[in-house]
Design an enzyme around this catalytic site. Structure first.
Site, PDB file in Angstrom:
ATOM      1  N   ASN A   1       7.620  10.452   4.128  1.00 40.38           N
ATOM      2  CA  ASN A   1       7.392  10.353   2.780  1.00 40.38           C
ATOM      3  C   ASN A   1       7.831  11.701   2.036  1.00 40.38           C
ATOM      4  O   ASN A   1       7.836  11.869   0.905  1.00 40.38           O
ATOM      5  CB  ASN A   1       6.148   9.804   2.364  1.00 40.38           C
ATOM      6  CG  ASN A   1       4.964  10.940   2.226  1.00 40.38           C
ATOM      7  OD1 ASN A   1       5.008  12.039   3.109  1.00 40.38           O
ATOM      8  ND2 ASN A   1       3.964  10.775   1.549  1.00 40.38           N
TER       9      ASN A   1
ATOM     10  N   GLY B   1       4.197  -0.637   7.512  1.00 41.93           N
ATOM     11  CA  GLY B   1       4.401   0.686   7.485  1.00 41.93           C
ATOM     12  C   GLY B   1       3.186   1.533   6.893  1.00 41.93           C
ATOM     13  O   GLY B   1       3.168   2.687   7.681  1.00 41.93           O
TER      14      GLY B   1
ATOM     15  N   ARG C   1      -2.333 -10.437  10.030  1.00 42.01           N
ATOM     16  CA  ARG C   1      -2.118 -12.111   9.904  1.00 42.01           C
ATOM     17  C   ARG C   1      -1.371 -12.501  11.213  1.00 42.01           C
ATOM     18  O   ARG C   1      -1.523 -13.442  11.966  1.00 42.01           O
ATOM     19  CB  ARG C   1      -1.029 -12.242   8.842  1.00 42.01           C
ATOM     20  CG  ARG C   1      -0.626 -13.566   8.408  1.00 42.01           C
ATOM     21  CD  ARG C   1      -0.027 -13.638   7.284  1.00 42.01           C
ATOM     22  NE  ARG C   1       1.035 -12.753   7.201  1.00 42.01           N
ATOM     23  CZ  ARG C   1       2.032 -12.835   6.315  1.00 42.01           C
ATOM     24  NH1 ARG C   1       1.778 -13.356   4.934  1.00 42.01           N
ATOM     25  NH2 ARG C   1       3.052 -11.923   6.369  1.00 42.01           N
TER      26      ARG C   1
ATOM     27  N   SER D   1       7.654   4.779 -11.128  1.00 48.69           N
ATOM     28  CA  SER D   1       6.882   5.786 -10.102  1.00 48.69           C
ATOM     29  C   SER D   1       6.145   6.431 -11.138  1.00 48.69           C
ATOM     30  O   SER D   1       6.761   7.127 -12.148  1.00 48.69           O
ATOM     31  CB  SER D   1       8.020   6.590  -9.377  1.00 48.69           C
ATOM     32  OG  SER D   1       7.404   7.726  -8.575  1.00 48.69           O
TER      33      SER D   1
ATOM     34  N   LYS E   1      11.236   4.597   3.747  1.00 52.34           N
ATOM     35  CA  LYS E   1      10.554   5.546   4.564  1.00 52.34           C
ATOM     36  C   LYS E   1      10.700   5.720   6.176  1.00 52.34           C
ATOM     37  O   LYS E   1      10.889   6.493   6.426  1.00 52.34           O
ATOM     38  CB  LYS E   1       8.948   5.306   4.444  1.00 52.34           C
ATOM     39  CG  LYS E   1       8.169   5.676   3.101  1.00 52.34           C
ATOM     40  CD  LYS E   1       6.992   5.123   2.976  1.00 52.34           C
ATOM     41  CE  LYS E   1       6.153   5.905   1.751  1.00 52.34           C
ATOM     42  NZ  LYS E   1       4.580   5.645   1.934  1.00 52.34           N
TER      43      LYS E   1
ATOM     44  N   TYR F   1      -2.246   0.697  -5.672  1.00 52.16           N
ATOM     45  CA  TYR F   1      -2.754   1.202  -6.886  1.00 52.16           C
ATOM     46  C   TYR F   1      -2.852   0.134  -7.883  1.00 52.16           C
ATOM     47  O   TYR F   1      -1.705  -0.441  -8.354  1.00 52.16           O
ATOM     48  CB  TYR F   1      -2.455   2.711  -7.210  1.00 52.16           C
ATOM     49  CG  TYR F   1      -1.105   3.019  -7.532  1.00 52.16           C
ATOM     50  CD1 TYR F   1      -0.459   3.641  -6.349  1.00 52.16           C
ATOM     51  CD2 TYR F   1      -0.718   2.762  -8.949  1.00 52.16           C
ATOM     52  CE1 TYR F   1       1.025   3.821  -6.986  1.00 52.16           C
ATOM     53  CE2 TYR F   1       0.593   3.120  -9.211  1.00 52.16           C
ATOM     54  CZ  TYR F   1       1.464   3.448  -8.206  1.00 52.16           C
ATOM     55  OH  TYR F   1       2.806   3.902  -8.527  1.00 52.16           O
TER      56      TYR F   1
HETATM   57  P1  NDP Z   1       4.997  -3.628   4.936  1.00 48.96           P
HETATM   58  O1  NDP Z   1       5.733  -4.630   4.510  1.00 48.96           O
HETATM   59  O2  NDP Z   1       5.287  -2.734   6.106  1.00 48.96           O
HETATM   60  O3  NDP Z   1       3.572  -4.465   5.821  1.00 48.96           O
HETATM   61  C1  NDP Z   1       3.120  -5.603   5.245  1.00 48.96           C
HETATM   62  C2  NDP Z   1       1.853  -6.051   5.987  1.00 48.96           C
HETATM   63  O4  NDP Z   1       0.819  -6.886   5.075  1.00 48.96           O
HETATM   64  C3  NDP Z   1       1.984  -6.740   7.287  1.00 48.96           C
HETATM   65  O5  NDP Z   1       0.854  -6.445   8.236  1.00 48.96           O
HETATM   66  C4  NDP Z   1       1.892  -8.152   6.923  1.00 48.96           C
HETATM   67  O6  NDP Z   1       1.428  -8.971   7.792  1.00 48.96           O
HETATM   68  C5  NDP Z   1       0.824  -8.228   5.862  1.00 48.96           C
HETATM   69  N1  NDP Z   1       0.737  -9.195   4.973  1.00 48.96           N
HETATM   70  C6  NDP Z   1       1.643  -9.542   3.889  1.00 48.96           C
HETATM   71  N2  NDP Z   1       1.600 -10.467   3.272  1.00 48.96           N
HETATM   72  C7  NDP Z   1       0.319 -11.009   3.568  1.00 48.96           C
HETATM   73  C8  NDP Z   1      -0.634 -12.050   3.154  1.00 48.96           C
HETATM   74  N3  NDP Z   1      -0.283 -12.859   2.000  1.00 48.96           N
HETATM   75  N4  NDP Z   1      -1.669 -12.095   3.948  1.00 48.96           N
HETATM   76  C9  NDP Z   1      -2.040 -11.259   5.003  1.00 48.96           C
HETATM   77  N5  NDP Z   1      -1.169 -10.272   5.332  1.00 48.96           N
HETATM   78  C10 NDP Z   1       0.008 -10.199   4.687  1.00 48.96           C
HETATM   79  O7  NDP Z   1       4.050  -2.989   3.703  1.00 48.96           O
HETATM   80  P2  NDP Z   1       3.550  -1.443   3.741  1.00 48.96           P
HETATM   81  O8  NDP Z   1       2.658  -1.377   4.949  1.00 48.96           O
HETATM   82  O9  NDP Z   1       4.645  -0.494   3.470  1.00 48.96           O
HETATM   83  O10 NDP Z   1       2.750  -1.543   2.276  1.00 48.96           O
HETATM   84  C11 NDP Z   1       1.530  -2.021   2.244  1.00 48.96           C
HETATM   85  C12 NDP Z   1       0.935  -1.614   0.711  1.00 48.96           C
HETATM   86  O11 NDP Z   1       0.488  -0.189   0.910  1.00 48.96           O
HETATM   87  C13 NDP Z   1       1.763  -2.008  -0.460  1.00 48.96           C
HETATM   88  O12 NDP Z   1       1.104  -2.591  -1.494  1.00 48.96           O
HETATM   89  C14 NDP Z   1       2.006  -0.493  -0.721  1.00 48.96           C
HETATM   90  O13 NDP Z   1       2.212  -0.378  -2.240  1.00 48.96           O
HETATM   91  C15 NDP Z   1       0.873   0.487  -0.450  1.00 48.96           C
HETATM   92  N6  NDP Z   1       1.068   1.781  -0.167  1.00 48.96           N
HETATM   93  C16 NDP Z   1       0.458   2.589  -0.965  1.00 48.96           C
HETATM   94  C17 NDP Z   1       0.593   4.039  -0.853  1.00 48.96           C
HETATM   95  C18 NDP Z   1      -0.411   4.990  -1.732  1.00 48.96           C
HETATM   96  O14 NDP Z   1       0.103   6.237  -1.909  1.00 48.96           O
HETATM   97  N7  NDP Z   1      -1.260   4.499  -2.558  1.00 48.96           N
HETATM   98  C19 NDP Z   1       1.318   4.628   0.291  1.00 48.96           C
HETATM   99  C20 NDP Z   1       2.039   3.591   1.110  1.00 48.96           C
HETATM  100  C21 NDP Z   1       1.829   2.138   0.943  1.00 48.96           C
HETATM  101  P3  NDP Z   1       2.444  -9.797   8.918  1.00 48.96           P
HETATM  102  O15 NDP Z   1       2.625  -8.698  10.044  1.00 48.96           O
HETATM  103  O16 NDP Z   1       1.821 -11.039   9.541  1.00 48.96           O
HETATM  104  O17 NDP Z   1       3.712  -9.984   8.339  1.00 48.96           O
END
Ligand code: NDP
Length: 279
Positions: free
Chosen positions: A92, A134, A156, A20, A71, A220
């Protein structure tokens, strides 16, 4: 650990947590604002969440940032939630007051603050948000608050996007679709809110979606991500990763806890000059 020489104690809980950047960012904020505090990364496996939160006050903790995988699960430990956290179904930023946890989320306003810093204005424009997990829940209310003409949520699993859109429908024009049915239109901003990047993959969207658009991966990375590289190759107007959002959401947490807003530009510059991030 209790409070050391008048220093309030804060931290970020997650699992894993050792990589982190939050301790560095908050330490820089504390130095800049002359606030006496310490901030640590605290590894909390899922089974230890309740005990960690229950025992925090005795350890001198005043506030916690929360990251994956906690979270959503921290909500049931909160006495009070902001409307933003309630809508997001996640927090968060936790603050301890009278022995009770108060939950908020700064991810949405953090993204908006970064878009502003990057001079990306979505007012009256179309936005494509890819993903319905999320982080999509955490940013959508604020994204709609920035006044776009329409937000299209492509996922997806179509059903997850439809559920997300129903949840936020009263806040603006938000429409669900599957990845292969994205309407042909010009998007001012395309946000990758999927976790595909973590799997070294990118969401399977048509290249036309990113042409001339600002493209933003919430995840990031120092040298761009698969999504930002692909977007650049397909004619994106600009590409960004979520490092700026990380700094901006941290600044908003800091302000919630300490009542003072740090200046983020110098911390963004430090991450760029000392660590090599493009921010
Ligand atoms: P979740 O596990 O809650 O959601 C995952 C999502 O990604 C779902 O919509 C899923 O689709 C989709 N998904 C997963 N794999 C694939 C794939 N191969 N192709 C297409 N869609 C896919 O994850 P979060 O929302 O918590 O996190 C997402 C990203 O956001 C992470 O990389 C995290 O690091 C980043 N993040 C960054 C923050 C920042 O401060 N910069 C803050 C919060 C998050 P399906 O519904 O079909 O499974």
């Amino acid at each position: 650990m209790s409070e050391v020489s008048g220093q309030a104690r804060y931290g970020v809980i997650g699992h894993p947590i050792e990589h982190s950047l939050s301790p560095l960012i908050h330490t820089l904020f504390a130095q800049q604002t002359d606030e006496a505090l310490t901030y640590d990364a605290i590894d909390v496996p899922p089974a230890a969440l309740g005990d960690t939160l229950d025992g925090a006050e005795a350890k001198g903790l005043r506030g916690l940032n929360v990251t994956v995988p906690h979270k959503q699960n921290v909500l049931r430990h909160c006495k009070h939630l902001t409307e933003r956290a309630r809508m997001a179904g996640a927090a968060n930023t936790l603050s301890l007051s009278d022995g009770r946890w108060h939950g908020d989320t700064t991810d949405g306003p953090g993204l908006n603050a970064d878009l502003q810093a990057l001079d990306i204005d979505v007012r009256d424009q179309s936005v494509l948000l890819i993903g319905a997990g999320g982080s999509a829940y955490s940013v959508l209310a604020d994204l709609l608050g920035a006044g776009p003409d329409r937000v299209i949520v492509a996922n997806r699993t179509l059903g997850a996007a439809q559920t997300l859109c129903r949840h936020f429908a009263k806040l603006g024009d938000v429409v669900a679709c599957s990845l292969d049915r994205i309407p042909r239109r010009r998007f001012a901003l395309v946000i990758n809110a999927t976790s595909a990047t973590l799997q070294r993959a990118r969401p399977a969207i048509p290249p036309g979606c990113v042409r001339d658009a600002h493209c933003y991966d919430l995840m990031y990375a120092k040298d761009g991500t698969i999504f930002t590289d692909w977007s650049f190759d397909n004619g994106a107007r600009s590409v960004h990763t979520g490092i700026g959002m990380l700094v901006e959401q941290a600044a908003l947490s800091f302000e919630i806890w300490r009542g003072v807003a740090p200046v983020t530009m110098s911390v963004r510059a430090h991450l760029r000059d000392a660590l090599g991030f493009t921010v």
